[in-house]
Design an enzyme around this catalytic site. Structure first.
Site, PDB file in Angstrom:
ATOM      1  N   THR A  37       0.728  -0.965  -0.108  1.00  0.00           N
ATOM      2  CA  THR A  37      -0.025   0.080   0.002  1.00  0.00           C
ATOM      3  C   THR A  37       0.982   1.447  -0.066  1.00  0.00           C
ATOM      4  OG1 THR A  37      -0.064   0.099   2.214  1.00  0.00           O
ATOM      5  CG2 THR A  37      -1.519  -1.373   1.593  1.00  0.00           C
ATOM      6  N   THR A 130      -1.465  -2.817  19.391  1.00  0.00           N
ATOM      7  CA  THR A 130      -0.944  -1.495  19.862  1.00  0.00           C
ATOM      8  C   THR A 130      -1.721  -1.050  21.354  1.00  0.00           C
ATOM      9  OG1 THR A 130      -1.415   0.999  19.360  1.00  0.00           O
ATOM     10  CG2 THR A 130      -2.986  -0.601  18.745  1.00  0.00           C
ATOM     11  N   ASP A 131      -0.927  -0.194  22.090  1.00  0.00           N
ATOM     12  CA  ASP A 131      -1.474   0.175  23.337  1.00  0.00           C
ATOM     13  C   ASP A 131      -2.623   1.246  23.047  1.00  0.00           C
ATOM     14  OD1 ASP A 131      -0.374   2.627  22.158  1.00  0.00           O
ATOM     15  OD2 ASP A 131       1.114   2.943  23.937  1.00  0.00           O
ATOM     16  N   GLU A 132      -3.054   1.284  21.716  1.00  0.00           N
ATOM     17  CA  GLU A 132      -4.198   2.305  21.762  1.00  0.00           C
ATOM     18  C   GLU A 132      -5.459   1.793  22.092  1.00  0.00           C
ATOM     19  OE1 GLU A 132      -3.979   5.079  18.461  1.00  0.00           O
ATOM     20  OE2 GLU A 132      -1.868   4.929  18.321  1.00  0.00           O
ATOM     21  N   TYR A 156      -9.119   3.209  13.968  1.00  0.00           N
ATOM     22  CA  TYR A 156      -7.960   2.489  14.043  1.00  0.00           C
ATOM     23  C   TYR A 156      -7.912   1.571  15.528  1.00  0.00           C
ATOM     24  CZ  TYR A 156      -3.048   1.378  15.044  1.00  0.00           C
ATOM     25  OH  TYR A 156      -1.907   0.559  15.101  1.00  0.00           O
ATOM     26  N   LYS A 160      -8.047  -2.570  15.829  1.00  0.00           N
ATOM     27  CA  LYS A 160      -6.987  -3.454  16.156  1.00  0.00           C
ATOM     28  C   LYS A 160      -7.511  -4.334  17.392  1.00  0.00           C
ATOM     29  CE  LYS A 160      -3.153  -3.565  15.295  1.00  0.00           C
ATOM     30  NZ  LYS A 160      -2.479  -4.423  14.251  1.00  0.00           N
ATOM     31  N   ARG A 220       2.793  10.449  25.159  1.00  0.00           N
ATOM     32  CA  ARG A 220       3.027   9.120  24.437  1.00  0.00           C
ATOM     33  C   ARG A 220       4.146   8.291  25.115  1.00  0.00           C
ATOM     34  NH1 ARG A 220      -1.538  10.106  23.393  1.00  0.00           N
ATOM     35  NH2 ARG A 220      -2.512  10.432  21.464  1.00  0.00           N
ATOM     36  N   ASP A 300      -7.234  20.459  17.337  1.00  0.00           N
ATOM     37  CA  ASP A 300      -6.834  19.138  17.820  1.00  0.00           C
ATOM     38  C   ASP A 300      -7.620  18.195  16.783  1.00  0.00           C
ATOM     39  OD1 ASP A 300      -5.517  17.371  19.490  1.00  0.00           O
ATOM     40  OD2 ASP A 300      -6.888  17.627  21.352  1.00  0.00           O
ATOM     41  N   ARG A 301      -6.723  16.916  16.937  1.00  0.00           N
ATOM     42  CA  ARG A 301      -7.450  15.591  16.284  1.00  0.00           C
ATOM     43  C   ARG A 301      -8.709  15.111  16.950  1.00  0.00           C
ATOM     44  NH1 ARG A 301      -3.722  10.729  17.038  1.00  0.00           N
ATOM     45  NH2 ARG A 301      -2.720  11.153  14.676  1.00  0.00           N
TER      46      ARG A 301
HETATM   47  P1  NAD Z   1       3.043   0.786   8.118  1.00  0.00           P
HETATM   48  O1  NAD Z   1       1.530   1.357   7.957  1.00  0.00           O
HETATM   49  O2  NAD Z   1       4.431   1.060   8.095  1.00  0.00           O
HETATM   50  O3  NAD Z   1       3.053  -0.619   7.552  1.00  0.00           O
HETATM   51  C1  NAD Z   1       2.085  -1.796   7.224  1.00  0.00           C
HETATM   52  C2  NAD Z   1       2.532  -2.646   6.073  1.00  0.00           C
HETATM   53  O4  NAD Z   1       1.324  -3.378   6.009  1.00  0.00           O
HETATM   54  C3  NAD Z   1       2.810  -1.728   4.781  1.00  0.00           C
HETATM   55  O5  NAD Z   1       4.099  -2.468   4.232  1.00  0.00           O
HETATM   56  C4  NAD Z   1       1.482  -2.435   3.892  1.00  0.00           C
HETATM   57  O6  NAD Z   1       1.780  -2.163   2.488  1.00  0.00           O
HETATM   58  C5  NAD Z   1       1.288  -3.547   4.446  1.00  0.00           C
HETATM   59  N1  NAD Z   1      -0.138  -3.896   4.423  1.00  0.00           N
HETATM   60  C6  NAD Z   1      -1.346  -2.984   4.497  1.00  0.00           C
HETATM   61  N2  NAD Z   1      -2.655  -3.655   4.311  1.00  0.00           N
HETATM   62  C7  NAD Z   1      -2.022  -4.895   3.691  1.00  0.00           C
HETATM   63  C8  NAD Z   1      -3.056  -5.964   3.342  1.00  0.00           C
HETATM   64  N3  NAD Z   1      -4.181  -5.912   3.164  1.00  0.00           N
HETATM   65  N4  NAD Z   1      -2.263  -7.130   2.827  1.00  0.00           N
HETATM   66  C9  NAD Z   1      -0.965  -7.232   3.062  1.00  0.00           C
HETATM   67  N5  NAD Z   1      -0.145  -6.106   3.421  1.00  0.00           N
HETATM   68  C10 NAD Z   1      -0.722  -4.702   3.805  1.00  0.00           C
HETATM   69  O7  NAD Z   1       2.793   0.026   9.624  1.00  0.00           O
HETATM   70  P2  NAD Z   1       3.797  -0.095  10.983  1.00  0.00           P
HETATM   71  O8  NAD Z   1       4.097   1.072  11.767  1.00  0.00           O
HETATM   72  O9  NAD Z   1       4.962  -0.687  10.557  1.00  0.00           O
HETATM   73  O10 NAD Z   1       2.888  -1.110  12.113  1.00  0.00           O
HETATM   74  C11 NAD Z   1       3.071  -2.627  11.909  1.00  0.00           C
HETATM   75  C12 NAD Z   1       1.995  -2.832  12.836  1.00  0.00           C
HETATM   76  O11 NAD Z   1       2.476  -2.407  14.280  1.00  0.00           O
HETATM   77  C13 NAD Z   1       0.585  -2.548  12.699  1.00  0.00           C
HETATM   78  O12 NAD Z   1       0.068  -3.871  12.860  1.00  0.00           O
HETATM   79  C14 NAD Z   1       0.444  -1.506  13.718  1.00  0.00           C
HETATM   80  O13 NAD Z   1      -1.113  -1.511  14.179  1.00  0.00           O
HETATM   81  C15 NAD Z   1       1.247  -1.833  14.708  1.00  0.00           C
HETATM   82  N6  NAD Z   1       1.620  -0.813  15.873  1.00  0.00           N
HETATM   83  C16 NAD Z   1       2.488   0.136  15.344  1.00  0.00           C
HETATM   84  C17 NAD Z   1       2.936   1.245  15.943  1.00  0.00           C
HETATM   85  C18 NAD Z   1       3.674   2.398  15.536  1.00  0.00           C
HETATM   86  O14 NAD Z   1       3.963   3.186  16.283  1.00  0.00           O
HETATM   87  N7  NAD Z   1       4.059   2.390  14.194  1.00  0.00           N
HETATM   88  C19 NAD Z   1       2.432   1.244  17.251  1.00  0.00           C
HETATM   89  C20 NAD Z   1       1.846   0.269  18.015  1.00  0.00           C
HETATM   90  C21 NAD Z   1       1.454  -0.839  16.964  1.00  0.00           C
END
Ligand code: NAD
Length: 351
Positions: A37, A130-132, A156, A160, A220, A300-301
């Site tokens: 994506t 996520t902690d959210e 979101y 999750k 955060r 704010d969001r």
């Molecule tokens: P990101 O948005 O950078 O990457 C998501 C990846 O998933 C991308 O490479 C995208 O192409 C792929 N993707 C999306 N939809 C897809 C689908 N239907 N099929 C296959 N691939 C798909 O996300 P991130 O920041 O690397 O987060 C990774 C995980 O960690 C997520 O599950 C997110 O909820 C969790 N998370 C992230 C954070 C943060 O701070 N970034 C914090 C807590 C939890």
């Protein structure tokens, strides 16, 4: 962890985890499934040796089943998701599809491969969350623990939370060998420049405004991505099946403090490296100014959670996890990476 499927391995945390596995488990066979994506890029992992990359959707259960069989997958680490809260407010549909239905599709495929055949196979399904999902804390509330009730506030976090419940149910109902981690805000190399830290670094380098939501006092916990990867590795190797673990960076910071660290970090890196004045002539320090002048406060969001904090006693006491990088150290490395990898982020911003 001989044959591992990493979903979302071309995204921010997934790409860092692919690198972590390649360096720490040289014999592991790594298959990455990613839809590419806007948030994913093959450039994030193109220099990693010996991985099989499959472009595809986790919602495509036939595809997932065929990969599990073809590559004799014994471990799934599930990162793929729509991950940006602002986008979930303006366009929630994709969050429901990928985060809920996509996780469900993976669980069904995993059950078919590992549990439904003759004789159960050694396996693990690790879900990254996520902690959210825990909602918002008041200033004096205790930090989120693994037993804090779920109270997601954005589309979101609700998607999750829903995926976490599905993962839990596949363990309790069918015996799928699952673990889940709920982590705080990650930052580090390869983070798409829509999230606060890379966005503000790149804005500062271009002399663009730094828009701060509300009063900037939303708090955060910040987790350097390499610490997160180590934590997942520990959970895979030593975590108790069926359990969830909270993972944090050990530091609660108001957004305003993070922005001030970004500003002073960018000012300092220019002071120590005059060549940057030519590369980024619009950055305030290239013109004798300070990045602090770029701060602006904006509305704010919607539904913006006030405070998140992680109680990480469980992962610390059971698995010996502690973050190695405090925010100052992690941010210094992150800033250096974005300065050194200008082509990477310029490439993404053209798409
Ligand atoms: P990101 O948005 O950078 O990457 C998501 C990846 O998933 C991308 O490479 C995208 O192409 C792929 N993707 C999306 N939809 C897809 C689908 N239907 N099929 C296959 N691939 C798909 O996300 P991130 O920041 O690397 O987060 C990774 C995980 O960690 C997520 O599950 C997110 O909820 C969790 N998370 C992230 C954070 C943060 O701070 N970034 C914090 C807590 C939890």
């Amino acid at each position: 962890m001989d044959n591992i499927l990493i979903t979302g391995g071309a995204g921010f945390i997934g790409a860092n985890f692919v690198r972590h596995v390649r360096s720490n488990y040289p014999a592991a066979n790594i298959v990455v499934l990613d839809l590419l994506t806007y948030a994913g890029s093959k450039a994030n992992i193109e220099d990693v040796e010996r991985i099989t990359f499959v472009k595809g959707n986790i919602c495509d259960q036939d595809l997932v089943c065929s990969l599990l069989h073809k590559y004799s997958i014994d471990t799934i680490v599930h990162f793929a998701a729509e991950s940006h809260v602002d986008r979930s407010i303006s366009a929630p549909d994709q969050f429901i599809d990928t985060n809920i239905l996509g996780t469900y599709s993976l669980l069904k495929a995993a059950k078919e491969k590992w549990l439904d055949g003759t004789g159960e196979q050694e396996h693990r399904f690790h879900h990254v969350s996520t902690d959210e999902v825990f909602g918002s804390l008041g200033p004096h509330d205790p930090a989120f623990s693994e037993t804090t009730p779920y109270a997601p506030n954005s589309p979101y976090s609700a998607s999750k939370a829903s995926s976490d419940h599905l993962v839990r149910s596949y363990h309790h109902t069918f015996g799928l060998q699952i673990t889940t981690t709920n982590c705080s805000n990650n930052y580090g190399p390869y983070q798409f420049p829509e999230k606060l830290i890379p966005l503000f670094v790149i804005n500062a380098l271009h002399g663009r405004k730094l828009p701060i939501y509300g009063d900037g006092q939303n708090v955060r916990d910040w987790l350097y991505v390499e610490d997160h990867c180590r934590a997942i590795d520990l959970v895979l190797n030593k975590g108790q099946v069926g359990e969830t673990y909270n993972v944090g960076g050990g530091e609660e910071l108001p957004n305003l403090t993070v922005v001030e660290e970004i500003c002073s970090g960018v000012d300092a890196i220019f002071a120590g490296n005059p060549e940057l004045n030519q590369r980024f002539p619009d950055a305030p320090p290239a013109r004798g100014g300070k990045c602090d002048s770029l701060k602006v406060y904006v509305e704010d969001r919607l539904g913006h959670d006030r405070r998140y904090a992680i109680d990480e006693r469980k992962i610390h006491s059971e698995l010996g996890y502690s973050p190695v990088n405090d925010f100052r150290n992690g941010f210094r490395k992150t800033l250096a990476w974005y300065i050194d990898n200008e082509q990477w982020w310029r490439g993404l911003m053209q798409n």
